[in-house]
Design a protein around this motif. Structure first.
Motif, short mmCIF file in Angstrom:
data_model
loop_
_atom_site.label_atom_id
_atom_site.label_comp_id
_atom_site.label_asym_id
_atom_site.label_seq_id
_atom_site.Cartn_x
_atom_site.Cartn_y
_atom_site.Cartn_z
N VAL A 88 0.84 -1.20 0.00
CA VAL A 88 0.00 0.00 0.00
C VAL A 88 0.88 1.25 0.00
O VAL A 88 0.59 2.24 -0.70
N ALA A 89 1.96 1.22 0.76
CA ALA A 89 2.86 2.37 0.85
C ALA A 89 3.48 2.72 -0.49
O ALA A 89 3.82 3.89 -0.74
N ASN A 90 3.63 1.74 -1.36
CA ASN A 90 4.27 1.97 -2.65
C ASN A 90 3.29 1.98 -3.82
O ASN A 90 3.70 2.05 -4.98
N ALA A 91 2.00 1.94 -3.52
CA ALA A 91 0.98 1.99 -4.57
C ALA A 91 0.71 3.45 -4.96
O ALA A 91 1.01 4.37 -4.20
N PRO A 92 0.12 3.68 -6.13
CA PRO A 92 -0.27 5.05 -6.50
C PRO A 92 -1.25 5.62 -5.48
O PRO A 92 -2.06 4.90 -4.90
N ALA A 93 -1.18 6.93 -5.29
CA ALA A 93 -2.05 7.61 -4.32
C ALA A 93 -3.37 7.97 -4.98
O ALA A 93 -3.73 9.15 -5.12
N GLY A 254 -7.68 0.66 11.54
CA GLY A 254 -8.31 1.73 10.77
C GLY A 254 -7.99 1.63 9.30
O GLY A 254 -7.19 0.78 8.87
N LEU A 255 -8.62 2.49 8.50
CA LEU A 255 -8.36 2.56 7.07
C LEU A 255 -7.37 3.67 6.78
O LEU A 255 -7.50 4.79 7.30
N PHE A 256 -6.39 3.35 5.93
CA PHE A 256 -5.33 4.30 5.59
C PHE A 256 -5.11 4.36 4.09
O PHE A 256 -5.27 3.35 3.39
N VAL A 257 -4.74 5.56 3.59
CA VAL A 257 -4.38 5.73 2.19
C VAL A 257 -3.08 6.53 2.12
O VAL A 257 -2.64 7.13 3.10
N ARG A 258 -2.48 6.53 0.93
CA ARG A 258 -1.29 7.35 0.71
C ARG A 258 -1.64 8.81 0.94
O ARG A 258 -2.73 9.28 0.63
N LYS A 259 -0.68 9.58 1.47
CA LYS A 259 -0.92 10.96 1.87
C LYS A 259 -1.39 11.84 0.70
O LYS A 259 -2.15 12.79 0.90
N GLU A 260 -0.96 11.54 -0.53
CA GLU A 260 -1.30 12.38 -1.68
C GLU A 260 -2.67 12.06 -2.27
O GLU A 260 -3.06 12.64 -3.28
N THR A 261 -3.41 11.16 -1.68
CA THR A 261 -4.71 10.75 -2.21
C THR A 261 -5.69 11.94 -2.21
O THR A 261 -5.84 12.62 -1.19
#
Length: 320
Positions: A88-93, A254-261
């Protein structure tokens, strides 16, 4: 000589073609999310509470937006390296890969040398689950509270059973002993910590989840819960923060996404997840297991992560 009217007509045609092309490109760039399958990554084996609830969220997401959504389990062990979280950390945001993370990923991951899991990489969408971790003893144990356990353990060996040293509840349990002035006589990690563990005498005290001891709840003593608040199924057991405010922390998910999402993408995921976890079927899971199931918004979740990082830093320094 160039015909002025012909030139103007050509210019208009070129401008019109350019406008159509720009409109098509804009339509492609601004395609409404979600337009392709969304993956919710659970970096643990299937079947546990975070997996059950995340599957509910994925099902509701698919129903709400008409786009395929699925949970993918990528086990990696309680102490890392959390390969699913790294993915997830390296996936597109772009919101097409969402992490369903336990506290160990954003709070502990970078502290144990997993650089991809730096807190700056992720933003929480919301925290929705507190696992019902408890410290429990056999019903005939010569102590009925953590204070009585501390006094007893100062002159007697008490064996502690847990799920692994790196886990937050284990760290909290050991830090409590340090602050209370006693040492565990021994401690060991177990694959299962349930009624049989106490009945067999394999451990005197166990750090486990409430659901694993529900069958024998009438014959064990729950000394404290490592949760944010008291667990309704055992309301007389204080939360750990009531006994030692410095250890006020819980094992959450919890649910998390890349910061640039993008924010509009976040909002769509949040809208579904919030409704799901507050639904009757999700709250039934809470009632049956003792888990705390709720929705904590993005800003409060971010503050919680920052506070938990500081708490784990203190615990780490205490146990060094």
């Amino acid at each position: 000589m160039v015909n002025r009217e012909t030139t103007m007509t050509a210019t208009k045609l070129l401008c019109g073609a350019a406008a159509i092309a720009m409109s098509a490109l804009a339509g492609t760039a601004m395609a409404e999310y979600p337009e392709k399958p969304v993956t919710f990554v659970v970096p643990w084996p299937p079947g546990d509470l975070e997996d059950v609830l995340t599957r509910m969220i994925a099902e509701d997401f698919q129903a709400a937006y008409g786009t395929s959504a699925a949970v993918v389990n990528k086990p990696g062990g309680g102490g890392g390296p959390f390969p699913g979280a790294i993915e997830v950390a390296n996936a597109p945001a772009d919101g097409y890969m969402v992490g369903s993370f336990v506290i160990g990923v954003p709070v502990v991951g970078h502290q144990i040398g997993i650089d991809d899991l730096t807190p700056e990489r992720f933003d929480p969408l919301g925290i929705f689950l507190t696992y019902p971790f408890v410290i429990a003893a056999a019903g005939d144990a010569p102590y009925s509270s953590m204070q009585e356990l501390a006094e007893y353990a100062k002159s007697n060996d008490v064996a502690l059973g847990h799920f692994g040293d790196p886990l937050t509840p284990t760290q909290v349990t050991k830090a409590f002993a340090k602050n209370a002035g006693f040492e565990w006589g021994s401690d060991a990690a177990f694959d299962a910590l349930d009624c049989n563990t106490l009945a067999s005498g394999d451990a005197d005290v166990i750090n486990t989840t409430l659901q694993l001891i529900l069958p024998c709840l009438d014959s064990v003593k729950v000394l404290t819960s490592i949760t944010d608040a008291r667990i309704p199924l055992v309301p007389d057991a204080p939360a750990i923060g009531e006994l030692d405010p410095a250890l006020n922390i819980a094992l959450w998910n919890g649910l998390f996404v890349r910061k640039e999402t993008p924010q509009d993408v976040r909002d769509k995921i949040i809208a579904v997840a919030k409704e799901t976890v507050m639904s009757d079927r999700a709250q039934a899971v809470a009632k049956e297991t003792g888990a705390l199931v709720y929705w904590q918004g993005a800003d409060d979740s971010a503050a919680r992560v920052a506070n938990d990082i500081a708490t784990m830093d203190r615990i780490g320094a205490l146990l060094d």
